[in-house]
Design a protein around this motif. Structure first.
Motif, short mmCIF file in Angstrom:
data_model
loop_
_atom_site.label_atom_id
_atom_site.label_comp_id
_atom_site.label_asym_id
_atom_site.label_seq_id
_atom_site.Cartn_x
_atom_site.Cartn_y
_atom_site.Cartn_z
N HIS A 22 -6.85 -5.18 -62.60
CA HIS A 22 -6.76 -6.58 -63.02
C HIS A 22 -7.96 -7.38 -62.51
CE1 HIS A 22 -5.53 -10.81 -62.25
NE2 HIS A 22 -5.30 -10.72 -63.53
N ALA A 23 -8.31 -7.21 -61.25
CA ALA A 23 -9.43 -7.97 -60.67
C ALA A 23 -10.74 -7.70 -61.41
CB ALA A 23 -9.58 -7.63 -59.18
N ALA A 24 -10.86 -6.51 -61.95
CA ALA A 24 -12.07 -6.15 -62.69
C ALA A 24 -12.06 -6.64 -64.13
CB ALA A 24 -12.25 -4.64 -62.67
N GLY A 25 -10.90 -7.10 -64.60
CA GLY A 25 -10.80 -7.60 -65.97
C GLY A 25 -10.37 -6.56 -66.99
N PHE A 26 -9.94 -5.39 -66.55
CA PHE A 26 -9.44 -4.39 -67.50
C PHE A 26 -8.08 -4.78 -68.06
CE2 PHE A 26 -12.44 -1.37 -65.44
CZ PHE A 26 -13.01 -0.83 -66.58
N THR A 85 -5.06 -8.17 -68.30
CA THR A 85 -4.94 -9.62 -68.21
C THR A 85 -4.06 -10.07 -67.05
OG1 THR A 85 -3.13 -9.54 -69.81
CG2 THR A 85 -5.36 -9.97 -70.67
N ARG A 86 -3.34 -9.15 -66.45
CA ARG A 86 -2.54 -9.43 -65.26
C ARG A 86 -2.36 -8.13 -64.50
NH1 ARG A 86 2.67 -7.50 -65.88
NH2 ARG A 86 3.38 -7.19 -68.04
N PHE A 111 -5.27 -2.23 -73.74
CA PHE A 111 -6.56 -2.68 -73.20
C PHE A 111 -7.64 -1.62 -73.36
CE2 PHE A 111 -3.22 -4.82 -70.60
CZ PHE A 111 -3.42 -6.09 -71.09
N ARG A 155 -15.22 -3.45 -61.53
CA ARG A 155 -15.89 -4.45 -62.37
C ARG A 155 -17.22 -3.91 -62.88
NH1 ARG A 155 -16.09 -8.41 -58.80
NH2 ARG A 155 -13.89 -8.85 -59.08
N ARG A 203 -16.46 -1.75 -65.76
CA ARG A 203 -16.02 -2.55 -66.91
C ARG A 203 -17.20 -3.22 -67.62
NH1 ARG A 203 -14.84 -7.63 -68.38
NH2 ARG A 203 -13.33 -7.85 -70.05
N ARG A 204 -18.13 -3.77 -66.84
CA ARG A 204 -19.30 -4.43 -67.44
C ARG A 204 -20.06 -3.47 -68.35
NH1 ARG A 204 -20.02 -7.21 -62.47
NH2 ARG A 204 -21.34 -5.53 -61.74
N THR A 257 -17.64 -2.04 -71.44
CA THR A 257 -17.27 -2.99 -72.49
C THR A 257 -18.47 -3.70 -73.11
OG1 THR A 257 -16.86 -4.76 -70.89
CG2 THR A 257 -14.97 -3.39 -71.53
#
Length: 193
Positions: free
Chosen positions: A64-68, A70-71, A84, A180, A183-184, A187
């Motif tokens: 979640h903290a990395a944005g993968f 939404t919660r 996701f 993160r 993820r960057r 995505t």
């Protein structure tokens, strides 16, 4: 898909003890952005039937903290990861109390199984959760965390720290940064979520 599955009760000590050798169902679908790959299920996770289920495991908060996500998903909501563009599997499917119980031969055979799975499902990235297991399974003793130069079944590889609460080397903020970074990159590619 819905995350409405009932939250399981914590397992008893006996249920945990009897979970040795059990396997968890993969959370997988074709063409995921990232297939997260644990070392192997722990006994607690095998007892409840969900990946990264032991209280104190930091996988779900890091995700979640990395944005993968939404919660912060709960372990019993693991199938929501597919929404996701992410999935879950393990190098070795056999549950043990500690990953150190796995032999080098099991890890190497697990890498071969994982490669077949990756060829079948074609994720863009495979993220291995644990540098020590990666070094053994992939025969890369000098590997470091982060992107790897080799491919696995056509997918790119990234090694993340093991999110177990026992891994004191990486605190929650460190895990969030590592997740993160993946993820960057994952995505930012055309056609990703």
């Amino acid at each position: 898909m819905s995350g409405s599955a009932r939250k399981p009760s914590p397992p008893s000590k006996e249920e945990i003890r009897l979970a040795g050798g059990r396997r968890l169902r993969d959370v997988i679908a074709p063409h995921l952005t990232v297939l997260f790959c644990g070392i192997n299920p722990g006994l607690y996770s095998a007892a409840v039937g969900h990946h990264f289920a032991r209280p104190g495991n930091r996988f779900w908060p890091a995700l979640h903290a990395a944005g993968f996500a939404t919660r912060i998903l709960l372990p019993h909501e693991n199938r929501m990861l597919l929404e996701f563009g992410c999935g879950l599997t393990d190098i070795v499917p056999r549950a043990t109390a500690r990953a150190e119980e796995l032999s080098a031969e099991e890890l190497i055979a697990g890498r071969q199984r994982l490669e077949r799975k990756v060829r079948r499902y074609a994720p863009r990235w495979v993220a291995i959760l644990g540098i020590g297991a990666y070094r053994v399974a992939f025969r890369q003793p000098q590997a470091r965390l982060g992107p790897q130069p080799d491919l696995l079944g056509g997918a790119r590889l990234w090694v993340l720290p093991n999110p177990s609460g026992l891994n004191a080397s990486h605190q929650p903020a460190d895990l969030a940064r590592a997740f993160r970074a993946l993820r960057r990159v994952a995505t930012s590619e055309p056609g990703t979520r």
